[in-house]
Structures are given as C-alpha cells and as structure tokens.
Design a protein around this motif. Structure first.
Motif, PDB file in Angstrom:
ATOM      1  N   TYR A  64      40.151  58.848 -29.546  1.00 42.34           N
ATOM      2  CA  TYR A  64      40.003  59.108 -28.111  1.00 42.34           C
ATOM      3  C   TYR A  64      40.964  58.232 -27.317  1.00 42.34           C
ATOM      4  CZ  TYR A  64      36.940  54.954 -28.114  1.00 42.34           C
ATOM      5  OH  TYR A  64      36.418  53.697 -28.244  1.00 42.34           O
ATOM      6  N   ASP A  65      41.184  58.602 -26.077  1.00 39.89           N
ATOM      7  CA  ASP A  65      42.134  57.867 -25.251  1.00 39.89           C
ATOM      8  C   ASP A  65      41.417  57.018 -24.216  1.00 39.89           C
ATOM      9  OD1 ASP A  65      45.052  58.627 -25.817  1.00 39.89           O
ATOM     10  OD2 ASP A  65      43.978  60.524 -25.944  1.00 39.89           O
ATOM     11  N   ILE A  66      42.075  55.941 -23.797  1.00 43.45           N
ATOM     12  CA  ILE A  66      41.518  55.032 -22.792  1.00 43.45           C
ATOM     13  C   ILE A  66      42.531  54.955 -21.652  1.00 43.45           C
ATOM     14  CG2 ILE A  66      40.734  52.678 -22.334  1.00 43.45           C
ATOM     15  CD1 ILE A  66      40.033  52.458 -25.280  1.00 43.45           C
ATOM     16  N   GLU A  67      42.052  55.082 -20.410  1.00 43.07           N
ATOM     17  CA  GLU A  67      42.983  55.107 -19.282  1.00 43.07           C
ATOM     18  C   GLU A  67      43.666  53.763 -19.101  1.00 43.07           C
ATOM     19  OE1 GLU A  67      39.655  55.874 -19.262  1.00 43.07           O
ATOM     20  OE2 GLU A  67      39.172  56.754 -17.321  1.00 43.07           O
ATOM     21  N   ASN A  74      45.428  57.172 -29.346  1.00 45.59           N
ATOM     22  CA  ASN A  74      44.231  57.691 -30.014  1.00 45.59           C
ATOM     23  C   ASN A  74      44.329  57.581 -31.524  1.00 45.59           C
ATOM     24  OD1 ASN A  74      45.742  60.033 -30.794  1.00 45.59           O
ATOM     25  ND2 ASN A  74      45.440  60.805 -28.713  1.00 45.59           N
ATOM     26  N   LEU A 101      49.176  52.330 -12.510  1.00 47.23           N
ATOM     27  CA  LEU A 101      48.037  52.976 -11.846  1.00 47.23           C
ATOM     28  C   LEU A 101      46.843  52.030 -11.911  1.00 47.23           C
ATOM     29  CD1 LEU A 101      46.481  55.310 -10.590  1.00 47.23           C
ATOM     30  CD2 LEU A 101      46.135  56.226 -12.857  1.00 47.23           C
ATOM     31  N   GLN A 146      43.213  51.841 -11.405  1.00 45.39           N
ATOM     32  CA  GLN A 146      42.129  52.814 -11.274  1.00 45.39           C
ATOM     33  C   GLN A 146      41.147  52.384 -10.179  1.00 45.39           C
ATOM     34  OE1 GLN A 146      41.089  55.227 -13.948  1.00 45.39           O
ATOM     35  NE2 GLN A 146      43.106  55.115 -14.867  1.00 45.39           N
ATOM     36  N   SER A 199      32.511  54.979 -14.833  1.00 47.71           N
ATOM     37  CA  SER A 199      33.335  55.352 -15.982  1.00 47.71           C
ATOM     38  C   SER A 199      34.484  54.390 -16.201  1.00 47.71           C
ATOM     39  CB  SER A 199      33.882  56.778 -15.832  1.00 47.71           C
ATOM     40  OG  SER A 199      32.834  57.684 -15.810  1.00 47.71           O
ATOM     41  N   LEU A 202      36.148  51.936 -18.588  1.00 46.96           N
ATOM     42  CA  LEU A 202      36.014  51.748 -20.032  1.00 46.96           C
ATOM     43  C   LEU A 202      36.165  50.283 -20.401  1.00 46.96           C
ATOM     44  CD1 LEU A 202      37.600  54.908 -21.611  1.00 46.96           C
ATOM     45  CD2 LEU A 202      35.228  54.316 -21.260  1.00 46.96           C
TER      46      LEU A 202
END
Lengths: 528, 338
Positions: free
Chosen positions: A69-72, A80, A391, A393, A475, A477
């Motif tokens: 899975y990916d993490i921002e 991933n 970016l 978040q 959300s 992470l």
C-alpha cells in the motif's frame, strides 16, 4: 525460687504469619504478588488458548513482507514494494514529526499565553483566559476535526489554479485590443472597497482592536494630557485606513473589481498562488516550495535509513556558528566586566551566525523548487496536481495546530501556576533595583518558575505525543495508521501489531520523560 | 470467600470464551436472533431505510439465513462494521455472519482463518471521476489524487494497477464510503475508487449523478460473499445452502409470490426436496425441513432480491452481467439439491 530464667523459647507457628506484626506485612505482600502473578498467568493463558482455538500463532514475520500500500506523507523513501516494517518506520517518523513540532509550538504558545494571562492589561488578560478555557474544555478530537474540515473545505481545488486554453485565447484577444490596465485613483480606491465581504470584516475587527489597544496603552503608560492620549489611537487609525487604501486595497476590492473588469471572459485562473507566487493553498493541502541543491554532497544508507551529507554539513555549520557566537559573547562579557564598556557585537554576531551557512548553501547550489502545473507550449496547464514542491497535507497541519493549541492551553495554566508560585517579594526586589517589568519576568521570575513548571510539563509532552494517535480521525498515517491500521488489517495480525505499537509508544514516552528529567535535574534548586 | 468468587468468575469467563468459537447454530437458536455484520451504510447493499429497518442486497441474504434458522426474517440484529473492523468483529464472535461486500481472497481465507461460503456478487474495482475532468480511461489518471477506503483489497489493487501501468498517484485514505464521497465531491481527490457496484451505489445518492462517470476499466476481480468463522463447518454449510436455495429458486422460477402455489402443485423432485416436501434435507444440517422455503419466502429468489435492491429499476441501476444465472450466460451456479 528462681523463675526468672523460665522464659519460654517461642517457636514459629503458622498463625504468626497473620497475627505477628513482624511477619504480617511480608505475608500480605506475598499474597498480593501471588494474586498478581495469577492474573497475569491467566491473561497469557487465555490469549494462548484463544489463539490456539482460532488456529493462529504469534509471529512478527509479516514485518518483512511486502506492504503493498502507499503512504502520502513519507519522510524517508518508501514505495508499495517496501516491507510492513518499513511502513511502520514511516508511520513512526510521521508520529514523531507531529509530536516534535507540536511540543515546540505548544511550549511557545503556552508560555506566551501563561505570561499574558497575568498581564495588567485587562483585554489581553481576558483574551488569554478565553483561549485557555475554550481549548481546555472542548475535546481534542473535535478541535482536530474542526480545523481539518475548515482548512480542507474553505480552500479551492488545485484545478482552480489551472490556466485553460480559453484563458490563453482571451489573453491573446485582449493583447490584440491593446487594453492596458490603468492605476486607479484615490476615489476609485475608496468606492471600490467591497464592504460586505470577509476581508473587509477582518480589516474592521483588527482596526478596532488596534485602536482600542493603543488607546489603552496611551492611557496606562503615558502620563500625558488628554490630547496626546487621543493622538496615539488616532494615528493608529490613520495608518490602518492608509493601509486599506494602498497595500490591502487589492484584497478588499477584488470581489467587485474582477467582475466588472473581466465581464464574461476569464484571463486568469480563479485562484493565484500566494507569497510571491510560491505557495498554493488547496483543499488537498498546502503546496510549498521545496529546497533543492544543484551540487549535493551525496549520502549513504545506514540500516536502510538514508543519511544525507548535505543536511549533516548544514547542521554542523549552524552548530559551529552558534558555538562561535557564544564564544564572541563570552569575550564581550569578559571585556565588559574588566573595563565596564561592552564592545559592539551585533554585526559580528549576525555575520558569524548567517554568513557561513549562506556560503555553504550557495556553494551547494541551493534554490527553491516552486510548485507549478506542468504546461504545454501554449502555456495551458496539464495534469491533476501541482508538480514539484512539497505537499503539506491538511491532516498534518490540522493535527499539529490542534495539538499545539490544545496542549498550549494546559501549558499556559502550568506556566501561570509556576509564576504565581514565586513570591511577590522577588518581583518587588527586582523593581526596587530598577529592572523593567519585561526584564524582571525574563531574568528573575521565569528562571525560578521553571523549577515548578518542568515536572507537570513532562506529562503534557507525554500527553501530546500519545494524542498524535488521534490523527486516525483525519486519516493521518502515523504509527496508528500504518502499523495499527492498514498493516494490521492487511495481515490480520492484530495481537502482534497492538503489542508492537504499545511497545513503541512506551519507548517514546520513556525517552521523553527521561530527557526531561535530565533537564529538570539541571535546573532544579541545587541543595548542597 | 471473595477469592473463590473471583476464581469462579475467572473460570467461567475462560469457559465462555472457549465456548464461543464453535456451535454457532446452537448459539443463534438459543439467542433467538441472528447477529449479522453489515455495511455502515451503502445504498442498495445494506443500510437502514427511513424507518430504521435495514434493507439491501446483502441484508436480504442475512434475512434469508435468519428465516432458514429461526423461521423469521425479522429476527436479525445488524451490526455496522467498517472495512477495518469487520473481520475482527467476525473472528471475535461479535457477529455470527458477515455479509458486507467482502472480497474472497487467498490470505483472508487462510491467514485470517475465515471461510467465504459463497459469492453473492461478482464485482470488480472501478474508478469514478467528475465528467468535467475530461478523463475517459483509468490509464489517463497519471498524477491524480485518489480517494481509497482503508483496510480493503482495493487499496492493494490500486497500488498494483498504477505500478503495472507505470503511472503515479497520491492516495487519500478514508474510513468509509460516506467520508470518501464527501472528499470526492469536495474535490479533495480527483477520483474515487472502490468496487464498481459500490461506485454505482454512491453515484445514485449524489445530487447530480449525470455529472459523474465510472471509467470503463475494471482493474480487479472482486468476488463478494458472505463470510463465517473457520472451523464451524455446519454453520458455513447452512449459509452456503441458503444462498444456493435462492439461486435454485430463481432457476426453477419459484418466486415469493408463487411459492405456496408451486409447493402445492409441483412434481419436480428437486423442488420438492428443497421445499421440504420430500426427504429430511433440512434436518440433515440441524434445521427444520421447511427452512429453505422460509428462506425463499423472506425476500424472494436471488433474481428478485437483485432487482428489488440494486437492479435496473432502482436508482443504482446495475445490470445482472456476471451475476446472471449460468443458464443466461452469468456465473451464478448452484450445486444440485440432492
């Protein structure tokens, strides 16, 4: 009759364990320990049995499997294809980033609010009371969600920053017609101000605040006549109105002006980047410029964690500069104590502090990577998001801001209690020596108050760090989101993930409190 | 005295924990109520209606099982679960049965120790975008921000799809469907990805469904089905055969309306076996012989349930597609009732 020697030699009886005070305390402790061990044993046994009943084992092997899975937000490289263990480290770093920033901001906010709450200025004191009471008495989760929703819902989408083909055509048409915008006259500037808008409202509120504050300043600090007292707030009002007509004029009039001037054709995107065209606030987060080096010094990897020599070199130079500056100040003080004249050091300090770092950054080719849309030959924006830059978040921002303000409110109270614990005689003595209130606070009161402040401050830092796990609500992470969220879910290793997560939080908390205890030992009253 | 009470309590707790792992059928019968893990709210598949009654495609299967086991389709308690909590809720015994758009995968079957006993909806992962984004294929989504529900297989498929096509994306992880829709509509993400059926359901609830399109690519196989705990084969068989009965009913043309008439007139031996008119088939798995008749009467056959909840006449408007019976070119195929 010689009966005196007839003292019976008391043998140990079992009842003495309860009735003899020499043994009773030990008996009770042994029983408590046994009960405790039984409870622990039962818990472990229950866990093992239930795992066996479900045909599950305890294994941490999943930490070396592909995460998928990916993490921002990643502070060190991650894809991933990386392992669940790597994802855990990413989450841990995200937790630490929020905790570290939160602790710093909360301390700054808390000290300011705590000191200002004791201010003689009625408005400032009450404002701080309102801040503390509001933030202390509303659950943290609500603050996090509120700030997240406000930041994400009020900002425009990235597509509103895009230059479309229609805009390029409109520009060409306007250029053909030879339209040149004229600078507006004073009357236009006044009539152009759009009164029923948020910017004007903010301007008005800040203006009123300025006038009231300066009036109060004049009334309390200046032993002058009524006319002079009135002059200061009047001057503030004039400056503020002047700003509205010059610097702020665009912001205050834009709403009507753009509609009138542009009509139906749009030549510019609905939103523009701010801060010299470098930063874009969108509903996905803030795109900020990224520092880029043309000639980096390279780096290496230690246990798969990258180490960047450029960053290390910069940090080393900054540390050396600070050290050199301290030496300079020490020398100045020595001269002052010897001769009574303090040499001028401010320009030397500035040079020592900034020049070496600037020189190093220049040598490495430092520049900023400004976020922008990719464009084709005609200048039409392409893609979904800004390219380049960093970016930030909104979940990160919301978490840091909410945690800082919330914990800051508690720290303010701790600081206030610390200050009030210092006897009034201390400040009276300082005033008697001729020290101004500001210096009295910095040199006399706060250093002594630190001793009272630090122990409860430790627990606030611990609270803040543990509260970062509330990031799940927006959300973010962090450790809870990666190890305790997605990894747990994709591998189904609930027990292992929870145990590991508890262990990591425990270690972080123990580290924080031991560091703070060392600091506490350094500042506390030395008893000799 | 106190101590012995404590140990008694401890021992009792251990026994209860031990007992909860087997004999789900007896537990449900003793409780008089089936506890069914459902979605937190996905239109058409499982959500409470205006009166608070749970309705939907997945919900109907729960009701059919309740009708088969307890004889009453209303004796179901629905426990809403999120993508993250659903399997834990099932494994811990909090729910007897999980019918919640859950994809049957190898690792869930083996590593999580669960049993997927049937496939009630053959699905695949798709992407929804706003029409004005000007995208017509998922492969054009390079650099896009994607809303994705955490704790799902879609999360992993998404990473695989973008990697395989050598394009990049920014994930925005959300907890459930409603949060995903909010973020998507607010423009916090360019596209929302989940099972195509879920996208259709989400679009049906939006104010302007015509402004959103579901991209043609289906990037994964998502066989969704009811899940039970590993190791309780009897309970798994009950759920599997209740679902099979609904399929056979459609195949044989038995509907909620005509079931009594069919039962009194039919000569088809399979129908007679299934409706409990012949043999002791219900008793073989610890139910009444009329169990499957009750299950069909609860919400009708598979086709009726489909059309009533998610079919072309509903706002969701899903075509049968892969979920048509095998006789009509679909994949829904029940083993014979013999």
């Amino acid at each position: 009759m010689a009966l005196a020697t007839d003292v019976p030699k008391e043998s140990f009886r079992l009842s003495m364990l309860i009735y003899d005070t020499r043994f009773r305390s030990i008996t009770i402790q042994v029983v408590v320990l046994l009960l405790f061990l039984l409870l622990v044993g039962w818990l472990v046994d229950n866990t093992v049995q239930n795992l066996a009943a479900k045909d599950k084992d305890i294994s941490f092997g999943f930490l070396w499997q592909r995460a998928g899975y990916d993490i921002e937000q990643q502070l060190i490289p991650y894809t991933n294809d990386s392992t669940h263990g790597r994802a855990t480290i990413i989450g841990l770093l995200n937790t630490l980033a929020v905790a570290a920033l939160g602790c710093v901001f909360a301390t700054v906010i808390g000290v300011f609010a705590g000191v200002l709450r004791l201010s003689n200025n009625w408005i400032v004191g009450r404002l701080m009371t309102v801040y503390v009471e509001i933030f202390r008495n509303v659950p943290l989760l609500l603050w996090i969600i509120l700030i997240f929703v406000v930041t994400s819902e009020t900002q425009p989408a990235p597509s509103d920053f895009k230059v479309t083909a229609a805009m390029i055509e409109a520009r060409a048409a306007l250029a053909g017609a030879g339209t040149v915008a004229e600078s507006a006259g004073l009357l236009d500037r006044i009539t152009g101000i759009y009164v029923f808008s948020m910017p004007f409202f903010l301007w008005l509120v800040i203006g009123i605040g300025l006038v009231v504050a300066s009036w109060q300043f004049a009334a309390t600090r200046l032993a002058a006549s009524g006319t002079t007292r009135a002059l200061i707030p009047a001057a503030a009002a004039v400056v503020w109105i002047g700003l509205a007509l010059t610097l702020f004029n665009d912001g205050l009039t834009r709403a009507t002006e753009t509609l009138a001037a542009q009509g139906t054709v749009q030549t510019e995107p609905a939103n523009q980047k701010m801060l010299f065209d470098s930063t874009a606030l969108t509903n996905r987060g803030a795109y900020v410029p990224a520092p880029i080096l043309d000639r980096p010094l390279g780096g290496t990897e230690i246990a798969t964690i990258p180490v960047n020599y450029s960053v290390l070199a910069t940090l080393a130079v900054i540390a050396l500069s600070v050290f050199a500056n301290l030496a300079l100040l020490r020398r100045a003080r020595a001269i002052q104590e010897e001769t009574g004249n303090r040499p001028t050091t401010w320009w030397q300090s500035l040079a020592i502090l900034f020049l070496p770092t600037i020189a190093l950054l220049w040598a490495m080719g430092f520049h900023l990577d400004i976020p922008a849309f990719a464009t084709d030959e005609a200048g039409v924006s392409k893609g979904f998001n800004f390219q380049g830059g960093i970016l930030v978040q909104h979940s990160f921002t919301a978490l840091v801001v909410a945690l800082s303000l919330y914990t800051g409110a508690f720290i303010a109270e701790i600081v206030r209690s610390g200050i009030m614990a210092i006897s009034r005689g201390q400040s009276e003595a300082a005033f008697a020596l001729g020290l101004r209130p500001g210096r009295t606070m910095n040199l006399i009161i706060l250093p002594q108050a630190l001793r009272v402040i630090i122990p409860p401050l430790i627990s606030q830092y611990l609270n803040l760090t543990k509260n970062t796990s509330l990031g799940i609500a927006v959300s973010y992470l962090d450790l809870k989101g990666t190890l305790g969220g997605i990894s747990l879910n994709q591998t189904g290793r609930e027990l292992e993930c929870m145990l590991l997560m508890m262990l990591i939080y425990l270690i972080i908390s123990l580290l924080i409190s031991s560091v703070m205890n060392v600091f506490n030992a350094a500042v506390k009253l030395k008893e000799r | 005295m106190k101590k012995s009470a404590l140990f008694g309590a401890l021992a009792a707790t251990t026994m209860i924990v031990g007992a909860a792992t087997a004999g789900t059928l007896d537990d449900v019968k003793a409780r008089g109520e089936l506890i069914c893990g459902s979605n937190t709210g996905l239109t058409g598949f499982g959500m409470p209606d205006a009166n608070g009654t749970w309705v939907g495609f997945d919900v109907a299967l729960c009701r059919a099982v309740a009708a088969a086991v307890l004889g009453d389709p209303t004796k179901v308690k629905f426990v809403p679960t999120t993508g993250e909590t659903r399997f834990t809720a099932l494994a811990s015994g909090e729910v007897d049965l999980l019918v919640r758009n859950s994809t049957w995968t190898y690792s869930r079957d083996n590593d999580l120790k669960l049993d997927f006993v049937a496939v009630n909806y053959y699905d695949g992962q798709g992407f929804m975008v706003k029409k004005d984004l000007g995208v017509s294929s998922a492969k054009e989504l390079d650099g896009a921000t994607v809303c994705i529900q955490t704790g799902t297989t879609t999360e992993l498929n998404l990473a695989d799809f973008f990697k395989f096509n050598n394009i990049s994306y920014t994930p925005v992880t959300v907890q459930d469907d409603s949060e995903a829709q909010r973020q998507y509509l607010a423009g916090a993400c360019d596209t929302y990805t989940t099972d195509a059926s879920g996208l259709a359901a989400a679009r049906a609830t939006m104010a302007d469904p015509e402004n959103h399109i579901i991209l043609p690519e289906i990037i994964s196989k998502e066989p969704l089905g009811p899940v039970v705990r590993h190791g309780d084969n009897q309970w798994g068989d009950i759920v599997r055969w209740t679902f099979n009965a609904l399929l056979i009913a459609e195949e044989k043309g038995i509907t909620k309306a005509n079931i009594e008439e069919v039962a009194s007139t039919t000569t088809d031996p399979e129908i007679r076996r299934m409706l409990g008119l012949e043999g002791d088939y219900g008793k073989m798995m610890g139910l009444d012989n009329g169990a499957f008749k009750a299950a069909i009467m609860a919400g009708g056959n598979y086709g009726e349930i489909f059309e009533a909840n998610i079919g072309s006449a509903t706002p969701i408007g899903l075509a049968r597609g892969l979920n048509a019976l095998w006789t009509q070119g679909g994949l829904q195929y029940a083993a014979p009732f013999r």
